[in-house]
Design a protein around this motif. Structure first.
Motif, PDB file in Angstrom:
ATOM      1  N   TYR A   1      25.896  26.277  38.074  1.00 52.66           N
ATOM      2  CA  TYR A   1      26.881  26.298  36.994  1.00 52.66           C
ATOM      3  C   TYR A   1      28.325  26.383  37.492  1.00 52.66           C
ATOM      4  O   TYR A   1      29.243  26.644  36.710  1.00 52.66           O
ATOM      5  CB  TYR A   1      26.581  27.474  36.056  1.00 52.66           C
ATOM      6  N   GLY A   2      28.510  26.189  38.778  1.00 54.12           N
ATOM      7  CA  GLY A   2      29.868  26.200  39.329  1.00 54.12           C
ATOM      8  C   GLY A   2      30.479  27.570  39.465  1.00 54.12           C
ATOM      9  O   GLY A   2      31.702  27.707  39.595  1.00 54.12           O
ATOM     10  N   LEU A   3      29.640  28.610  39.447  1.00 51.07           N
ATOM     11  CA  LEU A   3      30.150  29.973  39.626  1.00 51.07           C
ATOM     12  C   LEU A   3      30.169  30.306  41.118  1.00 51.07           C
ATOM     13  O   LEU A   3      29.415  31.145  41.619  1.00 51.07           O
ATOM     14  CB  LEU A   3      29.282  30.966  38.853  1.00 51.07           C
ATOM     15  N   ASN A   4      31.031  29.626  41.841  1.00 50.25           N
ATOM     16  CA  ASN A   4      31.194  29.841  43.274  1.00 50.25           C
ATOM     17  C   ASN A   4      32.660  29.663  43.630  1.00 50.25           C
ATOM     18  O   ASN A   4      33.481  29.246  42.793  1.00 50.25           O
ATOM     19  CB  ASN A   4      30.312  28.882  44.079  1.00 50.25           C
ATOM     20  N   THR A   5      33.007  30.006  44.839  1.00 56.69           N
ATOM     21  CA  THR A   5      34.421  29.977  45.229  1.00 56.69           C
ATOM     22  C   THR A   5      35.023  28.583  45.140  1.00 56.69           C
ATOM     23  O   THR A   5      36.169  28.419  44.705  1.00 56.69           O
ATOM     24  CB  THR A   5      34.590  30.521  46.658  1.00 56.69           C
ATOM     25  N   GLU A   6      34.257  27.558  45.517  1.00 55.58           N
ATOM     26  CA  GLU A   6      34.807  26.201  45.452  1.00 55.58           C
ATOM     27  C   GLU A   6      34.983  25.732  44.017  1.00 55.58           C
ATOM     28  O   GLU A   6      35.710  24.757  43.764  1.00 55.58           O
ATOM     29  CB  GLU A   6      33.934  25.210  46.229  1.00 55.58           C
ATOM     30  N   GLY A   7      34.360  26.427  43.071  1.00 51.64           N
ATOM     31  CA  GLY A   7      34.518  26.081  41.662  1.00 51.64           C
ATOM     32  C   GLY A   7      35.795  26.649  41.057  1.00 51.64           C
ATOM     33  O   GLY A   7      36.182  26.253  39.952  1.00 51.64           O
ATOM     34  N   PHE A   8      36.425  27.583  41.750  1.00 53.18           N
ATOM     35  CA  PHE A   8      37.639  28.211  41.225  1.00 53.18           C
ATOM     36  C   PHE A   8      38.858  28.006  42.133  1.00 53.18           C
ATOM     37  O   PHE A   8      39.984  27.907  41.641  1.00 53.18           O
ATOM     38  CB  PHE A   8      37.406  29.721  41.033  1.00 53.18           C
ATOM     39  N   ILE A   9      38.638  27.986  43.444  1.00 56.49           N
ATOM     40  CA  ILE A   9      39.763  27.866  44.377  1.00 56.49           C
ATOM     41  C   ILE A   9      40.105  26.400  44.595  1.00 56.49           C
ATOM     42  O   ILE A   9      39.237  25.586  44.920  1.00 56.49           O
ATOM     43  CB  ILE A   9      39.420  28.532  45.725  1.00 56.49           C
ATOM     44  N   GLU A  10      41.378  26.065  44.428  1.00 56.36           N
ATOM     45  CA  GLU A  10      41.858  24.711  44.656  1.00 56.36           C
ATOM     46  C   GLU A  10      42.747  24.686  45.897  1.00 56.36           C
ATOM     47  O   GLU A  10      43.142  25.734  46.428  1.00 56.36           O
ATOM     48  CB  GLU A  10      42.639  24.218  43.435  1.00 56.36           C
ATOM     49  N   TRP A  11      43.071  23.463  46.346  1.00 56.67           N
ATOM     50  CA  TRP A  11      43.922  23.346  47.535  1.00 56.67           C
ATOM     51  C   TRP A  11      45.284  23.993  47.322  1.00 56.67           C
ATOM     52  O   TRP A  11      45.865  24.549  48.266  1.00 56.67           O
ATOM     53  CB  TRP A  11      44.074  21.871  47.914  1.00 56.67           C
ATOM     54  N   SER A  12      45.778  23.924  46.101  1.00 54.41           N
ATOM     55  CA  SER A  12      47.074  24.556  45.826  1.00 54.41           C
ATOM     56  C   SER A  12      47.008  26.064  46.044  1.00 54.41           C
ATOM     57  O   SER A  12      47.979  26.692  46.491  1.00 54.41           O
ATOM     58  CB  SER A  12      47.515  24.250  44.390  1.00 54.41           C
ATOM     59  N   ASP A  13      45.842  26.657  45.728  1.00 59.70           N
ATOM     60  CA  ASP A  13      45.664  28.099  45.963  1.00 59.70           C
ATOM     61  C   ASP A  13      45.620  28.408  47.458  1.00 59.70           C
ATOM     62  O   ASP A  13      46.173  29.419  47.913  1.00 59.70           O
ATOM     63  CB  ASP A  13      44.377  28.582  45.295  1.00 59.70           C
ATOM     64  N   ILE A  14      44.969  27.523  48.219  1.00 61.42           N
ATOM     65  CA  ILE A  14      44.898  27.710  49.667  1.00 61.42           C
ATOM     66  C   ILE A  14      46.293  27.665  50.275  1.00 61.42           C
ATOM     67  O   ILE A  14      46.669  28.518  51.096  1.00 61.42           O
ATOM     68  CB  ILE A  14      44.011  26.623  50.314  1.00 61.42           C
ATOM     69  N   PHE A  15      47.086  26.684  49.872  1.00 66.39           N
ATOM     70  CA  PHE A  15      48.433  26.560  50.430  1.00 66.39           C
ATOM     71  C   PHE A  15      49.335  27.705  49.983  1.00 66.39           C
ATOM     72  O   PHE A  15      50.192  28.166  50.751  1.00 66.39           O
ATOM     73  CB  PHE A  15      49.044  25.219  50.016  1.00 66.39           C
ATOM     74  N   ARG A  16      49.145  28.186  48.750  1.00 66.68           N
ATOM     75  CA  ARG A  16      49.940  29.337  48.300  1.00 66.68           C
ATOM     76  C   ARG A  16      49.640  30.567  49.138  1.00 66.68           C
ATOM     77  O   ARG A  16      50.561  31.269  49.605  1.00 66.68           O
ATOM     78  CB  ARG A  16      49.630  29.626  46.828  1.00 66.68           C
ATOM     79  N   GLU A  17      48.362  30.831  49.344  1.00 69.21           N
ATOM     80  CA  GLU A  17      47.974  31.995  50.137  1.00 69.21           C
ATOM     81  C   GLU A  17      48.379  31.834  51.605  1.00 69.21           C
ATOM     82  O   GLU A  17      48.740  32.808  52.263  1.00 69.21           O
ATOM     83  CB  GLU A  17      46.459  32.209  50.035  1.00 69.21           C
TER      84      GLU A  17
END
Length: 466
Positions: free
Chosen positions: A208-224
């Motif tokens: 059901y997409g309840l995993n980290t790749e289902g919520f984290i996007e590349w924009s979040d990676i670059f922000r962090e």
């Protein structure tokens, strides 16, 4: 700069790779913790509704789903102000309460079998002050049916028509606050989740997409990674500045004056170290975040942040050393030595990070301090071992399998002392013979003397006559 000081400054710069990797891994871990909380909340709701049919429970599960996935998304987006709660109080229009630090709202959810049934249930004028949420696969159908009912009731029941038109204008398949949204859910998935939870007490989260790749996007990676780079640069600047500040204060207390040369030297080291640390920390954070979140594939989710941090620092150090070698700033032997020293220092740093985290169970801090100490000890150990090898080579003439050069060329100053005339073209200046300057000097004999040649280190990993 002594061996320890040089090792310390290198470690304060190179530890940033591990720093950025650990910070990025902690971010992914926080998202996963929020997902685990969401799964537990849905399982608890299903258990609470154990005596209710699946077709009814799916609506309650949908309420928890949207509330919890909104909170997971908030963690992924780095927004601490967003909150949500599935109320389950059966109050009209108040299935889910949500908002931010300054405002609160309510949502009404309807998960019926068809879009027409869902639209008719939302046509209640009492829901007009709430955000209306429907299954994602019914959204278009709900809008179409609501517009149809609004037109049909426009003359006979204007308040009902207005409620249907409000549904058509505002209905959504997700809750949204400040750019953070809950995860859309279909009617079929809601029913499937309810059935699995009632039967097994758990669900396949990946399904059901309840995993980290289902919520984290590349924009979040670059922000962090940007945040990790700034933190690494600041930490490195503080570590690098500490010994310089001590030297400046000590000199000031002894002389009563500030040494401008020491201040300029310290500022240069801090700027160089912090900028390099920021690059290493940011790059390691991007690699770690993309791997741990699953954006680079499931096989890389288990990769060690320490390994990524060390590999990033080693790669960037190799690029720097290779560039200096290409520019003629260092020799091939210095390139090989620097690479081996960095490898040992970084491996020691990795071991130190693991030990530091066990001794200081404070997230990230223990690993960073352990990494710094381990890297410094590793670099100092390599330099100490190299000095010992050179000492043996001085005494024995050993080349250490070609690592050390043995030079047997006698230095020019020794040859001059022995009475040899050395021809140096750059110093050869012929002069005309002038009779008036011709003076006869008496010949005087000099006593014989002996000078014993001593061998030692005359260049990098080179032994010769001193």
């Amino acid at each position: 700069m002594g061996d320890f000081a040089d090792a310390y400054f290198r470690a304060s710069r190179d530890f940033s790779g591990v720093s950025g990797a650990l910070e990025s891994a902690a971010f992914v871990s926080d998202v996963q913790s929020a997902i685990d909380t969401a799964l537990a909340a849905m399982a608890k709701e299903a258990e609470r509704r154990a005596n209710v049919g699946v077709d009814y429970v799916k609506g309650n599960i949908a309420e928890v789903w949207h509330a919890e996935t909104l909170k997971v998304s908030a963690v992924a987006k780095g927004n601490d102000d967003v909150w949500a709660t599935a109320l389950s109080n059966n109050k009209t229009g108040e299935d889910v309460a949500y908002g931010n630090a300054s405002a609160a709202s309510h949502a009404e959810l309807k998960y019926y079998k068809t879009a027409e049934d869902t639209a008719r249930q939302l046509g209640n004028p009492a829901y007009s002050d709430s955000q209306k949420i429907v299954p994602s696969d019914q959204l278009e159908g709900v809008v179409a049916e609501s517009q149809k009912q609004a037109a049909r009731n426009q003359d006979s029941r204007p308040e009902v028509s207005a409620a249907y038109q409000d549904t058509a204008d505002t209905v959504s398949d997700r809750i949204e606050v400040d750019g953070v949204t809950s995860k859309p859910l279909t009617e079929g998935d809601a029913k499937s989740i309810a059935s699995e939870l009632k039967q097994d007490g758990e669900i396949d989260a990946d399904k059901y997409g309840l995993n980290t790749e289902g919520f984290i996007e590349w924009s979040d990676i670059f922000r962090e990674s940007g945040s990790a780079a700034l933190n690494a640069a600041a930490f490195s600047a503080a570590l690098t500045a500490a010994p310089h500040v001590y030297r400046i204060i000590d000199k000031c207390l002894k002389t009563g004056e500030l040494d401008a040369k020491l201040i300029r030297e310290g500022a240069g080291h801090v700027l160089s170290s912090s900028s390099a640390a920021g690059l290493r920390g940011g790059l390691a954070a991007v690699i770690t975040g993309s791997c741990k979140s699953g954006l680079m594939g499931q096989s890389l989710k288990g990769v060690s942040p320490n390994a990524i941090g060390m590999a990033t620092a080693m790669a960037l150090n190799s690029i720097e050393n290779s560039w200096r070698y290409a520019q003629g700033q260092i020799s091939g032997k210095e390139l090989a030595f620097n690479s081996s020293r960095d490898a040992v220092a970084l491996m020691m740093g990795g071991g130190g990070a693991a030990l530091g985290q066990m001794l200081i169970p404070v997230p990230i801090l223990g690993a960073l301090l352990g990494n710094l100490v381990g890297s410094t000890i590793g670099a100092v150990g390599v330099s100490y071992a190299n000095n010992k090898v050179l000492g043996i080579c001085v005494e024995s003439g050993w080349t250490f399998w070609g690592v050390v050069d043995q030079s047997y060329v006698v230095p020019e100053h020794v040859l001059r002392e022995a009475g040899f005339d050395l021809f140096a073209p750059q110093y050869f200046k012929p002069e005309l013979f002038a009779v008036n300057k011709f003076n006869v000097q008496r010949f005087q004999t000099d006593r014989s003397s002996f000078t014993f040649l001593r061998r030692g280190v005359i260049a990098f990993n080179t032994v010769g006559f001193q």
